[in-house]
Enzyme design. Structure first.
Site, mmCIF file in Angstrom:
data_model
loop_
_atom_site.group_PDB
_atom_site.id
_atom_site.type_symbol
_atom_site.label_atom_id
_atom_site.label_comp_id
_atom_site.label_asym_id
_atom_site.label_seq_id
_atom_site.Cartn_x
_atom_site.Cartn_y
_atom_site.Cartn_z
ATOM 1 N N LYS A 1 3.560 -6.743 -5.584
ATOM 2 C CA LYS A 1 3.186 -8.113 -5.221
ATOM 3 C C LYS A 1 4.414 -8.834 -4.709
ATOM 4 O O LYS A 1 5.539 -8.578 -5.160
ATOM 5 C CB LYS A 1 2.635 -8.871 -6.439
ATOM 6 N N GLU B 1 3.744 -26.153 -12.947
ATOM 7 C CA GLU B 1 4.146 -24.952 -13.694
ATOM 8 C C GLU B 1 5.392 -25.175 -14.537
ATOM 9 O O GLU B 1 6.486 -25.424 -14.012
ATOM 10 C CB GLU B 1 4.393 -23.790 -12.724
ATOM 11 N N GLU C 1 -4.071 -10.346 -10.422
ATOM 12 C CA GLU C 1 -2.904 -11.139 -10.035
ATOM 13 C C GLU C 1 -2.370 -11.914 -11.235
ATOM 14 O O GLU C 1 -1.160 -11.983 -11.472
ATOM 15 C CB GLU C 1 -3.283 -12.097 -8.905
ATOM 16 N N LYS D 1 -2.019 -26.213 -1.023
ATOM 17 C CA LYS D 1 -0.843 -26.493 -1.840
ATOM 18 C C LYS D 1 0.103 -27.497 -1.188
ATOM 19 O O LYS D 1 0.957 -28.075 -1.877
ATOM 20 C CB LYS D 1 -0.113 -25.186 -2.160
ATOM 21 N N GLU E 1 -5.046 -21.106 1.313
ATOM 22 C CA GLU E 1 -4.480 -21.470 0.005
ATOM 23 C C GLU E 1 -3.189 -22.262 0.180
ATOM 24 O O GLU E 1 -2.956 -23.268 -0.510
ATOM 25 C CB GLU E 1 -4.216 -20.212 -0.817
ATOM 26 N N THR F 1 0.823 -1.207 0.000
ATOM 27 C CA THR F 1 0.000 0.000 0.000
ATOM 28 C C THR F 1 0.859 1.260 0.000
ATOM 29 O O THR F 1 0.510 2.273 -0.624
ATOM 30 C CB THR F 1 -0.929 -0.003 1.224
#
Length: 453
Positions: free
Chosen positions: A202, A252, A296, A432, A428, A196
């Site tokens: 990110k 990925e 994102e 994972k 999350e 902020t």
């Protein structure tokens, strides 16, 4: 040894390499037949590779590590005595990986893992194409065709594929966290404040677990279970020394180069899977429609395009879609390009992507170093292979863990942006962990220390 660190060669040494066909076997059949390997690799649309011993090993440290590995490996591969003798799929190649940070020290759980390490296997077995091939490589002052042929005969004589099914999961005694839930809330809150304030856009923060098993880790069983559950993922296992094994099933692709064709993609933004088809579809719809998730993902896509621009041309972005895995679903955008560059040059340009590092890259890496309570080591870094022509495939080492006897350390992370909620990101991360934990847990009361603090 060559005067350049990490090159197992003598002046004017020749790489002697010979190949023959073996009885067909699965990847795990090879593992159960020939014993504990140094490297294992299998990827979608690629054969499986298992490597034993080292005809040559190259290592490098610091910010020039990608170029150094390439130069040192090229010296070895350029000395190949019969460049086109073996079938293309069975030709010699280097396999290995890099640490996430170029200042990696290789201590603690990562003892024996340099900043980068690649091995040209002494015995390289390739399977998964309907044929199984063994290639024996030798390099250095004692390399000879006669010695290579003797090793080939020895492998052939003792190769009786062991295709028995995986044993029951070994079970988990206990699990402890490197980052408590309270610490995670503090980390995410402090990070969103920095975002902020404009310090960065990110950052991807990660956690690790310390898991104690009832029985010792079995690599063949782990590879089989991961392959059954995640057939579209990149499975790997790397053991630079006689110590721990770094393994995983990553969703990925970092990059593939085949001739001049380049494939990569943006995999970012994550939600879970639903308990019912309707719930699953709703979660996927939320993933597609959420402005947070789209932002994102778009940030990652545009950054990858920018990273490729210096080493590739004809960069094209495909249609964004939802990629569903066993426990999570992600937004995914395929990206293709054309390049004359060596695959390691592409790896250097792309690592770290914003999906595992952040933006701006330098600020994100600084926050990761200052914030995380454990050593990432090779987690979320490039792992893969390359050959004499500069072709190869690298994955991002996600859904991964270090394993040593009855001790396993899984890793997982989440992307933090300005409006991230600590509890949502915590959930999350727990999703994972599942690909690795499911390899070991029997479902009978495994515990997670500090799980609800």
């Amino acid at each position: 040894m060559d005067s350049r660190e990490g090159v197992a060669r003598a002046d004017a040494a020749e790489l002697v390499s010979r190949t023959l066909r073996l009885p067909d076997a699965s990847l795990t059949g090879v593992l159960r037949t020939l014993g504990r390997p140094n490297v294992v690799w299998t990827a979608p649309e690629e054969p499986g590779i298992v490597g034993y011993g080292a005809a040559a090993q190259v290592t490098a440290d610091g910010p020039e590590r990608f170029a150094a590995v390439r130069q040192r490996a090229d010296d070895v591969l350029a000395s190949l005595d019969r460049p086109a003798a073996a079938p293309a799929v069975a030709r010699p190649r280097f396999l290995g990986g890099f640490a996430f940070h170029d200042g990696h020290t290789g201590t603690g759980p990562w003892d024996g893992f340099p900043t980068s390490s690649f091995v040209l296997p002494h015995v390289q077995v390739v399977t998964g194409t309907g044929k199984t091939w063994v290639t024996v490589n030798a390099h250095g002052p004692d390399a000879s065709e006669a010695a290579v042929e003797r090793t080939l005969r020895d492998v052939r004589e003792r190769f009786a594929p062991d295709e028995r099914a995986a044993a029951s999961p070994p079970g988990v005694v206990a699990t402890a966290r490197t980052t408590s839930r309270a610490e995670w809330r503090e980390q995410v809150t402090a990070t969103t404040e920095r975002i902020t304030a404009g310090e960065l856009e990110k950052v991807v923060l990660a956690q690790a677990l310390d898991v104690t098993l009832v029985e010792a880790f079995s690599l063949p069983d782990a590879m089989e279970r991961l392959g059954d559950t995640y057939p579209s993922c990149f499975r790997f296992a790397l053991r630079p020394t006689d110590g721990a094994t770094f393994f995983g099933a990553s969703p990925e692709r970092l990059v593939t180069r085949a001739d001049r064709d380049v494939r990569t993609g943006a995999l970012a933004a994550t939600v879970g899977r639903g308990e019912t088809p309707d719930e699953d579809q709703q979660l996927a719809a939320d993933l597609r429609s959420s402005s947070k998730y789209r932002h994102e993902h778009d940030v990652v896509t545009e950054r990858i395009r920018d990273q490729l621009a210096g080493v590739a041309t004809a960069i094209e972005t495909g249609e964004r879609r939802v990629r569903k895995l066993e426990t999570v679903q992600h937004l995914f955008t395929p990206i293709t390009a054309s390049s004359d560059a060596h695959v390691l040059d592409l790896v250097e340009a792309l690592h770290p992507t914003p999906a595992v590092g952040g933006l701006p890259p330098d600020a994100a890496l600084r926050v990761i170093r200052e914030t995380e309570t454990f050593d990432r080591g090779w987690y979320a870094a490039p792992v893969g292979w390359f050959d004499r022509s500069g072709d190869g495939t690298f994955a991002v080492a996600l859904r991964s863990a270090l394993a040593d006897e009855t001790h396993v350390r899984p890793f997982a992370g989440a992307g933090i942006v300005a409006d991230s909620d600590p509890d949502t990101e915590w959930a999350e991360v727990q999703l994972k962990y599942r690909p690795i934990l499911d390899v070991f847990e029997t479902g009978e009361g495994a515990t997670t220390g500090e799980g609800e603090r």
